[in-house]
Motif scaffolding. Structure first.
Motif, PDB file in Angstrom:
ATOM      1  N   HIS A  55      24.625  41.475 -22.318  1.00 50.85           N
ATOM      2  CA  HIS A  55      23.584  42.326 -22.897  1.00 50.85           C
ATOM      3  C   HIS A  55      22.557  41.500 -23.675  1.00 50.85           C
ATOM      4  CE1 HIS A  55      25.984  46.370 -22.793  1.00 50.85           C
ATOM      5  NE2 HIS A  55      25.813  45.839 -21.603  1.00 50.85           N
ATOM      6  N   LEU A  56      23.033  40.566 -24.483  1.00 48.24           N
ATOM      7  CA  LEU A  56      22.105  39.767 -25.283  1.00 48.24           C
ATOM      8  C   LEU A  56      21.208  38.904 -24.398  1.00 48.24           C
ATOM      9  CD1 LEU A  56      24.358  38.616 -28.267  1.00 48.24           C
ATOM     10  CD2 LEU A  56      22.644  40.432 -28.240  1.00 48.24           C
ATOM     11  N   THR A  60      17.543  40.689 -23.248  1.00 48.47           N
ATOM     12  CA  THR A  60      16.444  39.964 -23.893  1.00 48.47           C
ATOM     13  C   THR A  60      15.408  39.528 -22.872  1.00 48.47           C
ATOM     14  OG1 THR A  60      17.899  39.158 -25.653  1.00 48.47           O
ATOM     15  CG2 THR A  60      15.860  37.938 -25.276  1.00 48.47           C
ATOM     16  N   LEU A  61      15.853  39.005 -21.743  1.00 48.32           N
ATOM     17  CA  LEU A  61      14.905  38.586 -20.692  1.00 48.32           C
ATOM     18  C   LEU A  61      14.099  39.770 -20.176  1.00 48.32           C
ATOM     19  CD1 LEU A  61      17.233  36.134 -18.736  1.00 48.32           C
ATOM     20  CD2 LEU A  61      15.214  35.504 -20.065  1.00 48.32           C
ATOM     21  N   ALA A  62      14.792  40.874 -19.903  1.00 41.32           N
ATOM     22  CA  ALA A  62      14.095  42.054 -19.382  1.00 41.32           C
ATOM     23  C   ALA A  62      13.140  42.631 -20.421  1.00 41.32           C
ATOM     24  CB  ALA A  62      15.111  43.107 -18.956  1.00 41.32           C
ATOM     25  N   ALA A  63      13.575  42.692 -21.677  1.00 41.34           N
ATOM     26  CA  ALA A  63      12.721  43.242 -22.726  1.00 41.34           C
ATOM     27  C   ALA A  63      11.478  42.388 -22.928  1.00 41.34           C
ATOM     28  CB  ALA A  63      13.513  43.341 -24.031  1.00 41.34           C
ATOM     29  N   GLY A 122      19.821  48.533 -24.669  1.00 40.95           N
ATOM     30  CA  GLY A 122      19.474  47.252 -25.279  1.00 40.95           C
ATOM     31  C   GLY A 122      18.065  46.812 -24.929  1.00 40.95           C
ATOM     32  N   ILE A 123      17.663  47.051 -23.685  1.00 37.91           N
ATOM     33  CA  ILE A 123      16.307  46.683 -23.261  1.00 37.91           C
ATOM     34  C   ILE A 123      15.272  47.483 -24.040  1.00 37.91           C
ATOM     35  CG2 ILE A 123      14.697  46.703 -21.306  1.00 37.91           C
ATOM     36  CD1 ILE A 123      17.106  46.243 -19.478  1.00 37.91           C
ATOM     37  N   VAL A 124      15.529  48.779 -24.220  1.00 35.57           N
ATOM     38  CA  VAL A 124      14.586  49.633 -24.947  1.00 35.57           C
ATOM     39  C   VAL A 124      14.467  49.182 -26.405  1.00 35.57           C
ATOM     40  CG1 VAL A 124      14.198  51.978 -25.785  1.00 35.57           C
ATOM     41  CG2 VAL A 124      14.930  51.607 -23.422  1.00 35.57           C
TER      42      VAL A 124
END
Length: 245
Positions: A55-56, A60-63, A122-124
């Motif tokens: 998730h981290l 983080t990459l997607a966000a 997590g992305i949001v």
């Protein structure tokens, strides 16, 4: 729960109900020896840490891509991700289970971890937080010759620590307390997680509530401890993600 776990069996349903008349610390040793809790702990720790790390990293990459990069369909992709949060988990369980079986991941750490390495929540959260970071910081890093990945890991990520702590806590609680997915993809006792182990333990030792409470306390300690350590960062991250969106 804690006080019941420290009572002797004859005193569980007798006054004083809250405070044990005599502390019975041996309940914990007896509960740990009654089931392979060490194996359950290992499986749960590996699964949970794998999910948190995934998730981290991936969130983080997607966000960052959705918050900073300009490309066609960016907003549509983000809306699609948000829409997946509205889909009941049960609708995706069976297709995911079928894939796990076909790939030979049943009764393995891979089957417990890989299907849940990324998370729309997590992305949001991370995207909302990244949008509060001034663009001028990235522009200054580009002037110094930094590329996208270097800007992300050396500029953006350090500033996103409260949001990352928020994602880490929620991911940890999600993985540590998950029951349904491990129930679907494991059947061997050596592959069970702590929540499945507690369910089996409950069936065998339900007449002994002091042992059941001792096992439950042991299972809850990591999640409670992590929350207490990171609660300030968690509050800051949740508050900051609502500033701009």
């Amino acid at each position: 729960m804690v006080t019941t776990s420290l009572k002797q069996f004859p005193h569980v349903n007798q006054p004083p109900f809250l405070w044990p008349a005599e502390f019975e610390w041996g309940n914990y040793a007896e509960a740990m020896s009654a089931a392979p809790f060490a194996r359950y702990y290992l499986n749960t720790a590996v699964m949970t840490l794998g999910i948190v790390a995934g998730h981290l990293a991936l969130d983080t990459l997607a966000a960052y891509a959705l918050a900073r990069l300009r490309f066609p369909g960016r907003n549509a992709i983000f809306l699609a991700l948000v829409a997946t949060m509205l889909v009941p988990t049960f609708l995706t369980m069976l297709p995911a289970f079928d894939l796990v079986v076909r790939l030979g991941w049943y009764d393995s750490w891979t089957g417990l971890i890989v299907p849940r390495l990324a998370d729309a929540f997590g992305i949001v959260v991370l995207r909302a937080y990244m949008q509060t970071i001034p663009v001028e910081l990235e522009q200054a890093a580009r002037v110094d010759g930094a590329g996208r990945l270097r800007i992300l890991w050396q500029v953006i990520v350090p500033l996103c620590r409260p949001a990352l702590a928020t994602v880490a806590v929620f991911s940890f609680l999600f993985g540590w307390n998950d029951f349904l997915w491990p129930l679907l993809v494991t059947s061997d006792d050596d592959a069970r997680t702590i929540q499945l182990g507690l369910a089996v333990f409950t069936g065998k030792y339900s007449p002994y509530p002091q042992l059941l409470m001792a096992g439950t306390v042991v299972a809850a300690i990591p999640a409670v401890g992590l929350f207490l350590v990171l609660q300030k960062a968690l509050v800051r991250g949740l508050a900051a993600t609502g500033v701009k969106e």
